[in-house]
Write a protein that holds these residues in place. Structure first.
Motif, PDB file in Angstrom:
ATOM      1  N   VAL A 202      87.156 -41.570  20.000  1.00 27.23           N
ATOM      2  CA  VAL A 202      86.635 -42.901  19.657  1.00 27.23           C
ATOM      3  C   VAL A 202      86.788 -43.838  20.856  1.00 27.23           C
ATOM      4  CG1 VAL A 202      87.108 -44.971  18.282  1.00 27.23           C
ATOM      5  CG2 VAL A 202      86.957 -42.773  17.166  1.00 27.23           C
ATOM      6  N   LEU A 203      87.886 -43.653  21.586  1.00 30.23           N
ATOM      7  CA  LEU A 203      88.132 -44.474  22.775  1.00 30.23           C
ATOM      8  C   LEU A 203      87.377 -43.952  24.001  1.00 30.23           C
ATOM      9  CD1 LEU A 203      91.992 -44.958  22.343  1.00 30.23           C
ATOM     10  CD2 LEU A 203      90.201 -46.638  21.862  1.00 30.23           C
ATOM     11  N   LYS A 204      86.589 -42.871  23.786  1.00 29.63           N
ATOM     12  CA  LYS A 204      85.743 -42.275  24.840  1.00 29.63           C
ATOM     13  C   LYS A 204      86.575 -41.709  25.992  1.00 29.63           C
ATOM     14  CE  LYS A 204      81.882 -45.308  23.684  1.00 29.63           C
ATOM     15  NZ  LYS A 204      80.910 -46.321  24.154  1.00 29.63           N
ATOM     16  N   LYS A 205      87.666 -41.041  25.610  1.00 29.82           N
ATOM     17  CA  LYS A 205      88.535 -40.417  26.604  1.00 29.82           C
ATOM     18  C   LYS A 205      88.443 -38.894  26.521  1.00 29.82           C
ATOM     19  CE  LYS A 205      90.046 -44.584  27.354  1.00 29.82           C
ATOM     20  NZ  LYS A 205      89.627 -45.337  28.561  1.00 29.82           N
ATOM     21  N   PRO A 206      88.638 -38.193  27.640  1.00 27.92           N
ATOM     22  CA  PRO A 206      88.742 -36.738  27.584  1.00 27.92           C
ATOM     23  C   PRO A 206      90.048 -36.369  26.886  1.00 27.92           C
ATOM     24  CG  PRO A 206      89.227 -37.532  29.797  1.00 27.92           C
ATOM     25  CD  PRO A 206      88.740 -38.721  29.021  1.00 27.92           C
ATOM     26  N   VAL A 207      89.990 -35.420  25.970  1.00 25.33           N
ATOM     27  CA  VAL A 207      91.159 -35.100  25.139  1.00 25.33           C
ATOM     28  C   VAL A 207      91.666 -33.694  25.428  1.00 25.33           C
ATOM     29  CG1 VAL A 207      92.037 -34.853  22.792  1.00 25.33           C
ATOM     30  CG2 VAL A 207      90.372 -36.647  23.313  1.00 25.33           C
ATOM     31  N   ILE A 208      92.969 -33.601  25.672  1.00 21.80           N
ATOM     32  CA  ILE A 208      93.638 -32.308  25.854  1.00 21.80           C
ATOM     33  C   ILE A 208      94.572 -32.089  24.668  1.00 21.80           C
ATOM     34  CG2 ILE A 208      95.200 -30.954  27.285  1.00 21.80           C
ATOM     35  CD1 ILE A 208      94.249 -32.581  29.696  1.00 21.80           C
ATOM     36  N   GLU A 209      94.459 -30.936  24.041  1.00 22.26           N
ATOM     37  CA  GLU A 209      95.304 -30.570  22.907  1.00 22.26           C
ATOM     38  C   GLU A 209      96.392 -29.613  23.405  1.00 22.26           C
ATOM     39  OE1 GLU A 209      94.786 -28.541  18.434  1.00 22.26           O
ATOM     40  OE2 GLU A 209      93.057 -28.826  19.762  1.00 22.26           O
ATOM     41  N   ILE A 210      97.651 -30.003  23.246  1.00 27.07           N
ATOM     42  CA  ILE A 210      98.742 -29.195  23.788  1.00 27.07           C
ATOM     43  C   ILE A 210      99.093 -28.018  22.878  1.00 27.07           C
ATOM     44  CG2 ILE A 210      99.722 -31.129  25.072  1.00 27.07           C
ATOM     45  CD1 ILE A 210     101.910 -31.217  22.839  1.00 27.07           C
ATOM     46  N   TRP A 211     100.009 -27.210  23.344  1.00 30.41           N
ATOM     47  CA  TRP A 211     100.443 -26.025  22.619  1.00 30.41           C
ATOM     48  C   TRP A 211     101.576 -26.356  21.644  1.00 30.41           C
ATOM     49  CZ3 TRP A 211     101.397 -27.485  27.515  1.00 30.41           C
ATOM     50  CH2 TRP A 211     102.724 -27.567  27.937  1.00 30.41           C
ATOM     51  N   ASP A 212     101.823 -25.455  20.690  1.00 34.11           N
ATOM     52  CA  ASP A 212     102.902 -25.640  19.713  1.00 34.11           C
ATOM     53  C   ASP A 212     104.267 -25.370  20.343  1.00 34.11           C
ATOM     54  OD1 ASP A 212     101.644 -26.001  16.950  1.00 34.11           O
ATOM     55  OD2 ASP A 212     100.545 -24.276  17.705  1.00 34.11           O
ATOM     56  N   SER A 213     105.276 -26.053  19.815  1.00 33.75           N
ATOM     57  CA  SER A 213     106.644 -25.708  20.201  1.00 33.75           C
ATOM     58  C   SER A 213     107.026 -24.410  19.489  1.00 33.75           C
ATOM     59  CB  SER A 213     107.611 -26.828  19.790  1.00 33.75           C
ATOM     60  OG  SER A 213     107.760 -26.859  18.371  1.00 33.75           O
ATOM     61  N   LYS A 214     108.103 -23.786  19.930  1.00 39.64           N
ATOM     62  CA  LYS A 214     108.546 -22.537  19.296  1.00 39.64           C
ATOM     63  C   LYS A 214     108.887 -22.762  17.825  1.00 39.64           C
ATOM     64  CE  LYS A 214     110.284 -20.325  23.492  1.00 39.64           C
ATOM     65  NZ  LYS A 214     111.477 -19.781  24.200  1.00 39.64           N
ATOM     66  N   ASN A 215     109.386 -23.947  17.515  1.00 39.82           N
ATOM     67  CA  ASN A 215     109.707 -24.266  16.117  1.00 39.82           C
ATOM     68  C   ASN A 215     108.450 -24.264  15.256  1.00 39.82           C
ATOM     69  OD1 ASN A 215     112.514 -24.582  16.305  1.00 39.82           O
ATOM     70  ND2 ASN A 215     112.304 -26.681  17.042  1.00 39.82           N
ATOM     71  N   GLN A 216     107.381 -24.864  15.774  1.00 39.38           N
ATOM     72  CA  GLN A 216     106.123 -24.895  15.028  1.00 39.38           C
ATOM     73  C   GLN A 216     105.589 -23.489  14.797  1.00 39.38           C
ATOM     74  OE1 GLN A 216     104.501 -27.894  17.882  1.00 39.38           O
ATOM     75  NE2 GLN A 216     103.461 -28.666  16.075  1.00 39.38           N
ATOM     76  N   VAL A 217     105.665 -22.664  15.818  1.00 34.71           N
ATOM     77  CA  VAL A 217     105.166 -21.292  15.714  1.00 34.71           C
ATOM     78  C   VAL A 217     105.958 -20.501  14.683  1.00 34.71           C
ATOM     79  CG1 VAL A 217     104.869 -19.108  16.946  1.00 34.71           C
ATOM     80  CG2 VAL A 217     104.309 -21.265  18.079  1.00 34.71           C
ATOM     81  N   LEU A 218     107.293 -20.671  14.691  1.00 31.53           N
ATOM     82  CA  LEU A 218     108.161 -19.883  13.817  1.00 31.53           C
ATOM     83  C   LEU A 218     108.186 -20.371  12.372  1.00 31.53           C
ATOM     84  CD1 LEU A 218     111.241 -19.378  16.185  1.00 31.53           C
ATOM     85  CD2 LEU A 218     109.620 -17.640  15.448  1.00 31.53           C
ATOM     86  N   TYR A 219     108.138 -21.698  12.175  1.00 32.71           N
ATOM     87  CA  TYR A 219     108.396 -22.240  10.842  1.00 32.71           C
ATOM     88  C   TYR A 219     107.197 -22.896  10.151  1.00 32.71           C
ATOM     89  CZ  TYR A 219     113.188 -21.559  12.432  1.00 32.71           C
ATOM     90  OH  TYR A 219     114.346 -21.012  12.918  1.00 32.71           O
ATOM     91  N   GLU A 220     106.266 -23.429  10.916  1.00 31.52           N
ATOM     92  CA  GLU A 220     105.177 -24.164  10.279  1.00 31.52           C
ATOM     93  C   GLU A 220     103.985 -23.287   9.933  1.00 31.52           C
ATOM     94  OE1 GLU A 220     104.235 -27.580  12.648  1.00 31.52           O
ATOM     95  OE2 GLU A 220     106.124 -28.586  12.169  1.00 31.52           O
ATOM     96  N   ASN A 221     103.817 -22.186  10.640  1.00 35.76           N
ATOM     97  CA  ASN A 221     102.744 -21.221  10.344  1.00 35.76           C
ATOM     98  C   ASN A 221     101.374 -21.883  10.300  1.00 35.76           C
ATOM     99  OD1 ASN A 221     101.829 -18.600   9.840  1.00 35.76           O
ATOM    100  ND2 ASN A 221     101.823 -18.920   7.625  1.00 35.76           N
ATOM    101  N   GLU A 222     101.147 -22.830  11.185  1.00 32.43           N
ATOM    102  CA  GLU A 222      99.861 -23.527  11.252  1.00 32.43           C
ATOM    103  C   GLU A 222      99.001 -22.884  12.340  1.00 32.43           C
ATOM    104  OE1 GLU A 222      98.401 -25.977   9.657  1.00 32.43           O
ATOM    105  OE2 GLU A 222      99.975 -26.779   8.375  1.00 32.43           O
ATOM    106  N   LYS A 223      97.797 -22.470  11.963  1.00 26.67           N
ATOM    107  CA  LYS A 223      96.915 -21.832  12.944  1.00 26.67           C
ATOM    108  C   LYS A 223      95.516 -22.435  12.936  1.00 26.67           C
ATOM    109  CE  LYS A 223      99.418 -17.462  12.596  1.00 26.67           C
ATOM    110  NZ  LYS A 223      99.339 -16.029  12.249  1.00 26.67           N
ATOM    111  N   ASP A 224      95.405 -23.609  12.374  1.00 28.12           N
ATOM    112  CA  ASP A 224      94.118 -24.278  12.274  1.00 28.12           C
ATOM    113  C   ASP A 224      93.677 -24.777  13.651  1.00 28.12           C
ATOM    114  OD1 ASP A 224      91.998 -25.934  11.846  1.00 28.12           O
ATOM    115  OD2 ASP A 224      93.022 -27.311  10.508  1.00 28.12           O
TER     116      ASP A 224
END
Length: 290
Positions: A202-224
Protein backbone atom coordinates in the motif's frame (compact mmCIF):
# COMPACT_ATOMS: atom_id res chain seq x y z
CA UNK A 1 -13.29 -11.73 13.30
CA UNK A 2 -14.19 -14.43 10.78
CA UNK A 3 -11.25 -16.79 11.37
CA UNK A 4 -11.45 -16.67 15.14
CA UNK A 5 -13.48 -19.24 17.09
CA UNK A 6 -15.37 -18.20 20.19
CA UNK A 7 -18.17 -19.75 22.24
CA UNK A 8 -19.73 -16.30 22.59
CA UNK A 9 -21.16 -16.54 19.08
CA UNK A 10 -23.36 -19.50 20.02
CA UNK A 11 -24.73 -17.57 22.98
CA UNK A 12 -25.56 -14.57 20.79
CA UNK A 13 -27.14 -16.85 18.24
CA UNK A 14 -29.46 -18.32 20.86
CA UNK A 15 -30.81 -14.80 21.39
CA UNK A 16 -31.52 -14.45 17.65
CA UNK A 17 -28.80 -11.87 17.17
CA UNK A 18 -27.76 -11.12 13.58
CA UNK A 19 -24.08 -12.09 13.44
CA UNK A 20 -21.65 -10.66 10.91
CA UNK A 21 -18.14 -12.03 10.63
CA UNK A 22 -15.47 -9.82 9.15
CA UNK A 23 -11.64 -9.92 8.89
CA UNK A 24 -9.79 -7.87 11.48
CA UNK A 25 -6.69 -7.89 9.28
CA UNK A 26 -6.27 -7.84 5.48
CA UNK A 27 -5.12 -11.44 5.32
CA UNK A 28 -5.68 -13.34 2.08
CA UNK A 29 -6.95 -16.94 2.20
CA UNK A 30 -5.97 -18.50 -1.09
CA UNK A 31 -7.47 -21.92 -1.83
CA UNK A 32 -4.53 -23.34 -3.80
CA UNK A 33 -2.36 -22.85 -0.73
CA UNK A 34 -4.84 -23.47 2.07
CA UNK A 35 -6.12 -26.66 0.43
CA UNK A 36 -3.03 -28.59 1.45
CA UNK A 37 -1.79 -26.72 4.48
CA UNK A 38 -4.84 -25.93 6.57
CA UNK A 39 -6.54 -28.47 8.78
CA UNK A 40 -10.23 -28.99 8.16
CA UNK A 41 -12.57 -27.02 10.37
CA UNK A 42 -16.26 -27.33 11.03
CA UNK A 43 -18.65 -25.11 9.11
CA UNK A 44 -19.34 -21.70 10.60
CA UNK A 45 -22.80 -21.55 9.00
CA UNK A 46 -24.58 -21.87 12.35
CA UNK A 47 -22.43 -19.14 13.88
CA UNK A 48 -22.88 -16.44 11.28
CA UNK A 49 -25.56 -14.75 9.16
CA UNK A 50 -23.23 -12.79 6.89
CA UNK A 51 -19.58 -13.33 6.02
CA UNK A 52 -17.69 -10.31 4.69
CA UNK A 53 -14.45 -10.97 2.81
CA UNK A 54 -11.69 -8.68 1.61
CA UNK A 55 -10.52 -10.46 -1.51
CA UNK A 56 -12.08 -12.47 -4.34
CA UNK A 57 -9.34 -15.00 -3.67
CA UNK A 58 -10.93 -15.76 -0.29
CA UNK A 59 -14.22 -16.97 -1.77
CA UNK A 60 -13.13 -20.43 -2.96
CA UNK A 61 -11.66 -21.17 0.46
CA UNK A 62 -14.58 -19.96 2.57
CA UNK A 63 -17.42 -21.28 0.40
CA UNK A 64 -16.58 -24.76 1.67
CA UNK A 65 -17.39 -23.59 5.17
CA UNK A 66 -20.15 -21.09 4.49
CA UNK A 67 -23.03 -20.74 1.95
CA UNK A 68 -21.85 -18.60 -0.93
CA UNK A 69 -25.13 -16.67 -1.03
CA UNK A 70 -24.37 -15.32 2.46
CA UNK A 71 -20.94 -14.08 1.49
CA UNK A 72 -19.98 -10.60 0.27
CA UNK A 73 -16.63 -9.36 -1.02
CA UNK A 74 -16.19 -5.75 0.09
CA UNK A 75 -12.51 -5.10 -0.56
CA UNK A 76 -10.00 -3.62 1.89
CA UNK A 77 -11.44 -0.60 3.77
CA UNK A 78 -8.12 -0.30 5.60
CA UNK A 79 -6.50 0.57 2.28
CA UNK A 80 -8.90 3.39 1.39
CA UNK A 81 -6.87 6.49 0.60
CA UNK A 82 -8.97 8.70 2.88
CA UNK A 83 -8.29 6.38 5.81
CA UNK A 84 -4.52 6.23 5.23
CA UNK A 85 -4.41 10.02 4.91
CA UNK A 86 -6.33 10.36 8.16
CA UNK A 87 -3.90 8.09 10.00
CA UNK A 88 -0.89 9.93 8.67
CA UNK A 89 -2.40 13.28 9.58
CA UNK A 90 -3.21 12.28 13.16
CA UNK A 91 -0.04 10.29 13.76
CA UNK A 92 2.34 12.74 12.09
CA UNK A 93 5.46 11.43 10.43
CA UNK A 94 8.72 12.47 12.09
CA UNK A 95 11.10 13.45 9.30
CA UNK A 96 14.23 13.05 11.40
CA UNK A 97 13.63 9.32 11.87
CA UNK A 98 15.46 8.51 8.62
CA UNK A 99 18.52 9.88 6.92
CA UNK A 100 17.87 12.22 3.99
CA UNK A 101 21.29 11.69 2.42
CA UNK A 102 21.17 10.55 -1.19
CA UNK A 103 23.37 7.48 -0.63
CA UNK A 104 21.51 6.24 2.47
CA UNK A 105 19.43 3.08 2.70
CA UNK A 106 16.31 3.30 4.87
CA UNK A 107 14.78 -0.03 5.89
CA UNK A 108 11.61 -0.72 7.86
CA UNK A 109 11.26 -4.10 9.57
CA UNK A 110 7.68 -4.90 10.60
CA UNK A 111 8.35 -7.34 13.43
CA UNK A 112 5.99 -9.51 15.44
CA UNK A 113 7.69 -10.62 18.65
CA UNK A 114 7.47 -14.25 19.77
CA UNK A 115 9.58 -13.88 22.92
CA UNK A 116 6.49 -14.15 25.11
CA UNK A 117 5.23 -17.20 23.19
CA UNK A 118 8.48 -19.17 23.35
CA UNK A 119 9.57 -18.26 26.85
CA UNK A 120 11.78 -21.31 27.22
CA UNK A 121 13.44 -20.81 23.82
CA UNK A 122 14.06 -17.07 23.94
CA UNK A 123 17.67 -17.43 22.86
CA UNK A 124 16.51 -18.93 19.57
CA UNK A 125 14.31 -15.90 18.98
CA UNK A 126 17.11 -13.53 19.97
CA UNK A 127 19.59 -15.17 17.60
CA UNK A 128 17.02 -15.05 14.81
CA UNK A 129 16.34 -11.36 15.36
CA UNK A 130 20.03 -10.46 15.66
CA UNK A 131 20.80 -12.36 12.46
CA UNK A 132 18.22 -10.28 10.60
CA UNK A 133 19.28 -6.96 12.14
CA UNK A 134 22.96 -7.52 11.44
CA UNK A 135 22.33 -8.63 7.86
CA UNK A 136 20.19 -5.56 7.19
CA UNK A 137 22.79 -3.21 8.64
CA UNK A 138 25.64 -4.83 6.70
CA UNK A 139 24.30 -3.85 3.27
CA UNK A 140 25.61 -0.30 3.46
CA UNK A 141 27.75 -0.04 6.60
CA UNK A 142 27.28 3.34 8.31
CA UNK A 143 24.74 4.32 5.65
CA UNK A 144 21.87 1.97 6.49
CA UNK A 145 19.14 3.24 8.80
CA UNK A 146 16.94 0.53 10.28
CA UNK A 147 13.60 1.12 11.90
CA UNK A 148 11.82 -1.74 13.70
CA UNK A 149 8.07 -1.46 14.04
CA UNK A 150 6.67 -4.02 16.46
CA UNK A 151 3.13 -5.35 16.20
CA UNK A 152 1.05 -3.21 18.61
CA UNK A 153 -0.25 -6.32 20.40
CA UNK A 154 3.20 -7.91 20.63
CA UNK A 155 5.41 -5.26 22.15
CA UNK A 156 8.43 -6.89 23.77
CA UNK A 157 10.98 -5.52 26.21
CA UNK A 158 13.35 -8.16 24.88
CA UNK A 159 13.39 -6.44 21.49
CA UNK A 160 14.09 -3.07 23.08
CA UNK A 161 17.02 -4.54 25.04
CA UNK A 162 18.46 -6.18 21.94
CA UNK A 163 18.27 -2.95 19.92
CA UNK A 164 19.81 -0.99 22.79
CA UNK A 165 22.68 -3.48 23.05
CA UNK A 166 23.97 -2.42 19.63
CA UNK A 167 24.57 1.12 20.85
CA UNK A 168 23.87 2.25 17.33
CA UNK A 169 21.80 5.37 16.63
CA UNK A 170 21.02 4.02 13.16
CA UNK A 171 18.66 1.42 14.69
CA UNK A 172 15.36 2.59 16.14
CA UNK A 173 12.24 0.99 17.53
CA UNK A 174 9.34 3.05 16.22
CA UNK A 175 6.21 3.81 18.24
CA UNK A 176 4.69 5.50 15.22
CA UNK A 177 1.86 4.00 13.15
CA UNK A 178 3.08 1.54 10.51
CA UNK A 179 1.87 3.83 7.70
CA UNK A 180 4.04 6.63 9.04
CA UNK A 181 6.96 4.48 10.13
CA UNK A 182 7.21 3.08 6.61
CA UNK A 183 6.30 6.19 4.70
CA UNK A 184 9.83 7.14 3.62
CA UNK A 185 11.59 3.80 3.80
CA UNK A 186 13.33 2.34 0.74
CA UNK A 187 12.69 -1.31 1.57
CA UNK A 188 9.94 -2.93 3.63
CA UNK A 189 10.86 -6.17 5.45
CA UNK A 190 8.04 -8.31 6.85
CA UNK A 191 7.50 -11.42 8.96
CA UNK A 192 6.55 -14.72 7.29
CA UNK A 193 2.88 -14.81 6.19
CA UNK A 194 2.25 -11.42 7.76
CA UNK A 195 -0.56 -9.17 6.55
CA UNK A 196 1.94 -6.31 6.91
CA UNK A 197 3.21 -7.46 3.50
CA UNK A 198 0.09 -5.85 2.04
CA UNK A 199 0.67 -2.74 4.16
CA UNK A 200 4.12 -2.41 2.62
CA UNK A 201 2.63 -2.63 -0.86
CA UNK A 202 0.00 0.00 0.00
CA UNK A 203 2.95 2.28 0.76
CA UNK A 204 4.38 1.30 -2.67
CA UNK A 205 7.52 -0.26 -1.22
CA UNK A 206 9.40 -3.38 -2.35
CA UNK A 207 8.61 -6.10 0.19
CA UNK A 208 10.93 -8.84 1.45
CA UNK A 209 9.43 -11.71 3.45
CA UNK A 210 11.91 -13.22 5.90
CA UNK A 211 12.35 -16.83 6.97
CA UNK A 212 10.86 -18.54 10.04
CA UNK A 213 12.75 -18.90 13.29
CA UNK A 214 13.50 -22.45 14.45
CA UNK A 215 10.72 -22.09 17.01
CA UNK A 216 8.18 -21.32 14.29
CA UNK A 217 9.32 -24.28 12.22
CA UNK A 218 9.19 -26.70 15.17
CA UNK A 219 6.06 -25.55 17.00
CA UNK A 220 3.80 -23.45 14.79
CA UNK A 221 3.64 -25.78 11.77
CA UNK A 222 2.72 -22.88 9.48
CA UNK A 223 3.48 -23.43 5.80
CA UNK A 224 1.17 -20.95 4.15
CA UNK A 225 3.08 -19.22 1.35
CA UNK A 226 0.12 -17.27 -0.04
CA UNK A 227 1.89 -13.95 -0.57
CA UNK A 228 4.89 -15.54 -2.23
CA UNK A 229 2.62 -17.71 -4.38
CA UNK A 230 0.66 -14.64 -5.54
CA UNK A 231 3.99 -12.87 -6.11
CA UNK A 232 3.16 -10.15 -3.62
CA UNK A 233 6.36 -10.71 -1.66
CA UNK A 234 9.86 -11.99 -2.25
CA UNK A 235 10.60 -14.78 0.23
CA UNK A 236 14.15 -15.27 1.51
CA UNK A 237 15.06 -18.46 3.38
CA UNK A 238 18.26 -17.42 5.14
CA UNK A 239 20.59 -14.49 5.77
CA UNK A 240 22.63 -15.20 2.63
CA UNK A 241 19.56 -14.85 0.40
CA UNK A 242 18.54 -11.71 2.29
CA UNK A 243 21.97 -10.15 1.78
CA UNK A 244 22.08 -10.92 -1.95
CA UNK A 245 18.55 -9.59 -2.54
CA UNK A 246 19.23 -6.39 -0.62
CA UNK A 247 22.49 -5.84 -2.50
CA UNK A 248 20.65 -6.28 -5.80
CA UNK A 249 17.97 -3.83 -4.68
CA UNK A 250 20.57 -1.17 -3.95
CA UNK A 251 21.75 -1.54 -7.54
CA UNK A 252 18.32 -1.78 -9.16
CA UNK A 253 15.26 -0.80 -7.12
CA UNK A 254 12.94 -1.95 -9.90
CA UNK A 255 13.63 -5.69 -9.62
CA UNK A 256 10.61 -6.13 -7.33
CA UNK A 257 8.26 -3.85 -9.29
CA UNK A 258 6.19 -6.91 -10.23
CA UNK A 259 4.90 -6.92 -6.63
CA UNK A 260 3.07 -3.62 -7.06
CA UNK A 261 1.60 -4.75 -10.38
CA UNK A 262 0.25 -7.91 -8.75
CA UNK A 263 -1.00 -5.94 -5.76
CA UNK A 264 -2.99 -3.63 -8.04
CA UNK A 265 -4.41 -6.65 -9.88
CA UNK A 266 -5.37 -8.55 -6.73
CA UNK A 267 -6.21 -5.84 -4.22
CA UNK A 268 -7.05 -2.86 -6.43
CA UNK A 269 -10.09 -0.97 -5.23
CA UNK A 270 -12.16 0.52 -8.03
CA UNK A 271 -14.55 1.92 -5.46
CA UNK A 272 -14.20 3.05 -1.85
CA UNK A 273 -14.30 -0.21 0.11
CA UNK A 274 -15.64 1.40 3.28
CA UNK A 275 -18.66 2.63 1.28
CA UNK A 276 -19.22 -0.86 -0.17
CA UNK A 277 -19.02 -2.29 3.34
CA UNK A 278 -21.46 0.28 4.73
CA UNK A 279 -23.94 -0.32 1.90
CA UNK A 280 -23.92 -4.07 2.50
CA UNK A 281 -24.49 -3.63 6.23
CA UNK A 282 -27.33 -1.16 5.70
CA UNK A 283 -29.06 -3.48 3.21
CA UNK A 284 -28.75 -6.47 5.52
CA UNK A 285 -30.08 -4.52 8.51
CA UNK A 286 -33.08 -3.38 6.47
CA UNK A 287 -33.90 -7.01 5.69
CA UNK A 288 -33.45 -8.06 9.32
CA UNK A 289 -35.64 -5.24 10.65
CA UNK A 290 -38.56 -5.86 8.29
Amino acid sequence: EFDFKTKLLKNFKKKNSFIIRYPSTPKIFYEDIKNTNTRKESSIDNECDLLLLSSKYDVSFWKKKFPINKTKVVGFPKFDTWWINKIQKINKFKKNNYSNKTDKLNILFAYSSRFEIFKNQRMIEENHLREIIETLLSIKPNKTFLKIKMHPRKISQNVLKIVKSYKNTKIQVSSNHLYNAGKDCDIFVAEPRSASILDGLVLKKPVIEIWDSKNQVLYENEKDNTYQFLRLSKKVRNKSQLYVLLKNLTINKKILNYQLKNFKRICAQKKISSSILASNLINELKIVNK
